[in-house]
Scaffold this motif. Sequence first.
Motif, mmCIF file in Angstrom:
data_model
loop_
_atom_site.group_PDB
_atom_site.id
_atom_site.type_symbol
_atom_site.label_atom_id
_atom_site.label_comp_id
_atom_site.label_asym_id
_atom_site.label_seq_id
_atom_site.Cartn_x
_atom_site.Cartn_y
_atom_site.Cartn_z
ATOM 1 N N PHE A 1 -2.802 -6.466 -5.393
ATOM 2 C CA PHE A 1 -1.979 -6.912 -4.021
ATOM 3 C C PHE A 1 -1.366 -5.754 -3.153
ATOM 4 O O PHE A 1 -1.243 -4.781 -3.781
ATOM 5 C CB PHE A 1 -0.797 -7.699 -4.554
ATOM 6 C CG PHE A 1 -1.154 -8.827 -5.416
ATOM 7 C CD1 PHE A 1 -1.565 -10.138 -4.897
ATOM 8 C CD2 PHE A 1 -1.285 -8.826 -6.575
ATOM 9 C CE1 PHE A 1 -2.079 -11.303 -5.604
ATOM 10 C CE2 PHE A 1 -1.776 -9.845 -7.529
ATOM 11 C CZ PHE A 1 -2.049 -11.081 -7.012
ATOM 12 N N PRO A 2 -1.057 -5.850 -1.831
ATOM 13 C CA PRO A 2 -0.674 -4.961 -1.027
ATOM 14 C C PRO A 2 0.777 -4.556 -1.539
ATOM 15 O O PRO A 2 1.677 -5.221 -2.048
ATOM 16 C CB PRO A 2 -0.543 -5.611 0.409
ATOM 17 C CG PRO A 2 -0.643 -7.079 0.189
ATOM 18 C CD PRO A 2 -1.509 -7.309 -1.149
ATOM 19 N N ALA A 3 0.855 -3.232 -1.533
ATOM 20 C CA ALA A 3 2.109 -2.689 -2.026
ATOM 21 C C ALA A 3 3.303 -2.659 -1.108
ATOM 22 O O ALA A 3 4.532 -2.910 -1.643
ATOM 23 C CB ALA A 3 1.908 -1.264 -2.533
ATOM 24 N N ARG A 4 3.129 -2.625 0.205
ATOM 25 C CA ARG A 4 4.351 -2.460 1.052
ATOM 26 C C ARG A 4 5.292 -3.738 1.121
ATOM 27 O O ARG A 4 6.595 -3.429 1.077
ATOM 28 C CB ARG A 4 3.818 -2.090 2.403
ATOM 29 C CG ARG A 4 4.760 -2.053 3.485
ATOM 30 C CD ARG A 4 5.857 -1.081 3.169
ATOM 31 N NE ARG A 4 5.285 0.469 3.464
ATOM 32 C CZ ARG A 4 6.120 1.342 3.312
ATOM 33 N NH1 ARG A 4 7.307 1.234 3.222
ATOM 34 N NH2 ARG A 4 5.512 2.528 3.527
ATOM 35 N N PRO A 5 4.675 -4.864 1.102
ATOM 36 C CA PRO A 5 5.632 -5.914 0.946
ATOM 37 C C PRO A 5 6.412 -6.170 -0.009
ATOM 38 O O PRO A 5 7.590 -6.526 -0.254
ATOM 39 C CB PRO A 5 4.550 -7.169 0.920
ATOM 40 C CG PRO A 5 3.593 -6.834 1.551
ATOM 41 C CD PRO A 5 3.201 -5.519 1.129
ATOM 42 N N PHE A 6 5.837 -5.653 -1.406
ATOM 43 C CA PHE A 6 6.912 -5.624 -2.650
ATOM 44 C C PHE A 6 7.607 -4.525 -2.642
ATOM 45 O O PHE A 6 8.973 -4.764 -2.865
ATOM 46 C CB PHE A 6 5.763 -5.161 -3.898
ATOM 47 C CG PHE A 6 6.619 -5.325 -5.094
ATOM 48 C CD1 PHE A 6 6.442 -6.655 -5.950
ATOM 49 C CD2 PHE A 6 7.353 -4.381 -5.571
ATOM 50 C CE1 PHE A 6 7.142 -6.597 -6.975
ATOM 51 C CE2 PHE A 6 8.179 -4.388 -7.076
ATOM 52 C CZ PHE A 6 7.950 -5.591 -7.538
ATOM 53 N N LEU A 7 7.611 -3.267 -2.055
ATOM 54 C CA LEU A 7 8.283 -2.332 -2.025
ATOM 55 C C LEU A 7 9.377 -2.639 -1.051
ATOM 56 O O LEU A 7 10.514 -2.016 -1.293
ATOM 57 C CB LEU A 7 7.703 -1.011 -1.872
ATOM 58 C CG LEU A 7 6.683 -0.416 -2.839
ATOM 59 C CD1 LEU A 7 5.935 0.795 -2.335
ATOM 60 C CD2 LEU A 7 7.525 -0.288 -4.033
#
Length: 405
Positions: free
Chosen positions: A384-390
């Motif tokens: 999954f894309p990391a930026r939304p989580f971080l």
Amino acid sequence: MRVLLVGAGGVGGAITRIAARRPFFEAMVVADYDPDRAEAAVAALGGDARFTAEQVDAGDEAAVARLLRWHRCNVLLNATDPRFVMPLFRAARAAGATYLDMAMSLSRPHAERPYAECGVKLGDEQFTQAADWEKEGLLALVGMGVEPGLSDVFARYAADELFDEIEEIGIRDGANLTVDGYDFAPSFSIWTTIEECLNPPVVYETGKGWFTTEPFSEPEVFDFPEGIGPVECVNVEHEEVLLVPRWVDARRVTFKYGLGREFVETLKTLHLLGLDRTDPVTVPGPDGPVKVSPRDVVAACLPDPASLGERMHGKTCAGTWVKGVKDGAPREVYLYHVVDNQWSMAEYGSQAVVWQTAINPVVALELLATGAWSGAGVLGPEAFPARPFLDLLTAYGSPWGMREQ
């Protein structure tokens, strides 16, 4: 979103406290084998009507599936120890629910060459069913705690935004935590700690694939940020090494844990005495012989890690060290997340290690609820894309950091 949380221990209790502050879900059913523990976790939330308590045996697939259907839960969040991964994993699929865990199905060492070749790897039992989950349009998000979990998100972030080529990804975990009144008091489940520390560690290399080494091999001193300082780290079996290479292109992947020499020697002694075994042994009891697991006895003799917060001091750090090339030049970074026990106790009433584990599945649940993350099959956090989580982790009031090495 309606969530069945199975396991109301230290991590499960911290999950409820974190989730109670967020509006993204409709209901969370907190279930445990011990009904008093589930009731206590719900009662601590001060009457939030979204939370209810239930009793369930995590090893009873049919009972868990019935509970999912009865409460109309579309997500099962597993906060039990790894012994219960597979029954809960199967129960979620039987009920047509999304599944999340923080540790994957157990490994079994190679019968003839345990310190050279892999036997059954962590997560193998789950990944063999990936095609069935994908065909049914269901998602199993595996290894979504802090390590594995946030560490894997860091690996994906590094690949997407920080590097053109990656030579090595190394998860490095260290702390300077102390516990008043105890010479030996693990800050996390001793059952899980014994499992991961005494099994053959796994390393990944391009061209060689996954292979094993001796426990506690390749010691190195790693300098951890925010005042923790240098800690000796050693190879330990961990899910990231099995997950990262599936989605991130890196020539080598390792996991090293800052255990400290005294902790390592204690674990070696437990192994020498056979006290790390899970197979029951027969011992005398007041009413005749009884069968007990030596590892369960060790766990029963030690304090519950969730109860140590008031006696604990210091910080814990989970992070991902990455070495590679960016724009033609060598680059080396350490992406990390530090939690101060004094802060987590004051803010949430949870000790640092269990709180740091608990926040990540809650962030993942919110991303799934909003549609920022979606998918089908058996997937790790790297998928999954990391930026939304971080970004959301920071919005929860727990920012992450990056240090150029």
